[in-house]
Design an enzyme around this catalytic site. Structure first.
Site, PDB file in Angstrom:
ATOM      1  N   GLU A   7       3.223   4.564   0.631  1.00 49.37           N
ATOM      2  CA  GLU A   7       4.344   4.727   1.564  1.00 49.37           C
ATOM      3  C   GLU A   7       4.017   5.696   2.695  1.00 49.37           C
ATOM      4  OE1 GLU A   7       8.062   3.430   1.048  1.00 49.37           O
ATOM      5  OE2 GLU A   7       6.433   2.023   0.737  1.00 49.37           O
TER       6      GLU A   7
ATOM      7  N   HIS B   5      11.347  -6.038  -0.968  1.00 46.11           N
ATOM      8  CA  HIS B   5      11.252  -4.887  -1.848  1.00 46.11           C
ATOM      9  C   HIS B   5      11.385  -5.359  -3.301  1.00 46.11           C
ATOM     10  CE1 HIS B   5      13.223  -0.876  -3.286  1.00 46.11           C
ATOM     11  NE2 HIS B   5      11.960  -0.997  -3.690  1.00 46.11           N
TER      12      HIS B   5
ATOM     13  N   VAL C 223       0.860  -1.186   0.000  1.00 39.64           N
ATOM     14  CA  VAL C 223       0.000   0.000   0.000  1.00 39.64           C
ATOM     15  C   VAL C 223       0.896   1.236   0.000  1.00 39.64           C
ATOM     16  CG1 VAL C 223      -1.839  -1.265   1.183  1.00 39.64           C
ATOM     17  CG2 VAL C 223      -0.217   0.086   2.525  1.00 39.64           C
TER      18      VAL C 223
ATOM     19  N   ASN D 249       9.888  -2.283 -10.112  1.00 38.46           N
ATOM     20  CA  ASN D 249       8.901  -2.085 -11.165  1.00 38.46           C
ATOM     21  C   ASN D 249       9.586  -1.918 -12.522  1.00 38.46           C
ATOM     22  OD1 ASN D 249       6.334  -1.650 -12.215  1.00 38.46           O
ATOM     23  ND2 ASN D 249       6.471   0.549 -11.977  1.00 38.46           N
TER      24      ASN D 249
ATOM     25  N   LYS E  29       0.464   1.732   6.567  1.00 31.76           N
ATOM     26  CA  LYS E  29       1.093   0.420   6.483  1.00 31.76           C
ATOM     27  C   LYS E  29       0.992  -0.334   7.803  1.00 31.76           C
ATOM     28  CE  LYS E  29       4.428   1.052   2.702  1.00 31.76           C
ATOM     29  NZ  LYS E  29       4.092  -0.140   1.914  1.00 31.76           N
TER      30      LYS E  29
END
Length: 283
Positions: A94, A140, A92, A143, A99
């Protein structure tokens, strides 16, 4: 098969879709939590379309693409996730409070491993409200998730060896390599990535070159697959701004948000997802 019997992904944005895609196309039943009705309604078709393009480009086996629809579920709330999944990944926006709230709800579903896809927030701060911090860590992703082969595993103070081993195994199951880093602000990759992006934005502000040529310099001179400004558009300029604000509080001026970034976000030009950022994007 991977040995992983079920995965949950919380958040159907750009990163969440990518994470769901790589697990589902690896043959793993995957449930995405997305409360926004409009986004949830298009999520399945977006993933199936991505799979078709993967087959056309020779990057995905046709049988895996055909199986995707049956492996994918979409629900509107964390409480609708199956209990005791092997892995739940939170992805979701940052914001620490958001979070933390989502992770606490996810932990109540008792997953074997709970992970956050944060790019810069502290794993220890996020773990503070959890009952089982030893089963929590950072995973992590990058993209586009379906293309980039790295997962950065971030170990918090309380993270157990079993959680690290499970995260490495999950990364391997989806064809990714992993690196292990300790929990310092920005980890390793976000510090490298964002400092390059922010410097490119300042160069654009100063009129050093236009956006296209700044990106061409990175691609042609340093063999980056994509330039820092175009990558920022893909990541989302709102995400870049959130990261800049978080890192600048810790590291100071070198991570301060460039004026052009703040201006674009305030205007609603967030990059590819809105059709305009440093570049124009077609749907």
């Amino acid at each position: 098969m991977s040995g992983i019997s079920g995965v949950g992904v919380i958040g159907g944005g750009t990163m969440g879709i990518g994470i769901a895609y790589v697990f589902a196309t690896a043959g793993i039943p995957t449930t995405v939590v997305e409360p926004d009705v409009g986004r949830a309604s298009t999520l399945r078709s977006a993933l199936l379309g991505r799979a078709r393009r993967g087959v056309e480009r020779g990057r995905l086996d046709a049988a895996r693409a055909d199986a995707l629809d049956g492996l994918l579920s979409v629900v509107s709330a964390v409480e609708a996730l199956g209990a005791e999944l092997d892995l739940v990944v939170e992805s979701v926006p940052e914001r620490l409070a958001l979070k933390a709230e989502v992770l606490a709800a996810a932990e109540r579903r008792e997953p074997g491993l709970l992970a956050t896809n944060t790019t810069a927030l502290s794993i220890d701060e996020l773990a503070a409200g959890l009952a089982r911090p030893e089963a929590f860590l950072g995973m992590h992703f990058f993209n586009p998730v379906w293309s980039l082969p790295l997962v950065e595993i971030v170990r918090g103070k309380a993270t157990g060896d079993g959680a690290i081993a499970a995260a490495r195994a999950a990364s391997t199951a989806i064809g990714k390599e992993s690196i292990l880093v300790r929990n310092v602000p920005g980890f390793a990759t976000s510090r490298l990535d964002n400092i390059a992006a922010f410097e490119a934005m300042r160069m654009l502000e100063e009129g050093v070159a236009n956006a296209t040529d700044i990106d061409r310099a990175a691609v042609l001179a340093y063999q980056h697959p994509i330039g820092p400004l175009r990558l920022s558009d893909v990541v989302g300029l709102d995400v870049r701004l959130d990261v800049a604000r978080n890192l600048s509080r810790i590291y100071g001026e070198r991570y301060a948000p460039p004026t052009i970034l703040t201006t674009l976000v305030e205007r609603g030009d967030l990059g590819r997802k809105t059709g305009r950022g440093f570049f124009e994007w077609t749907p």
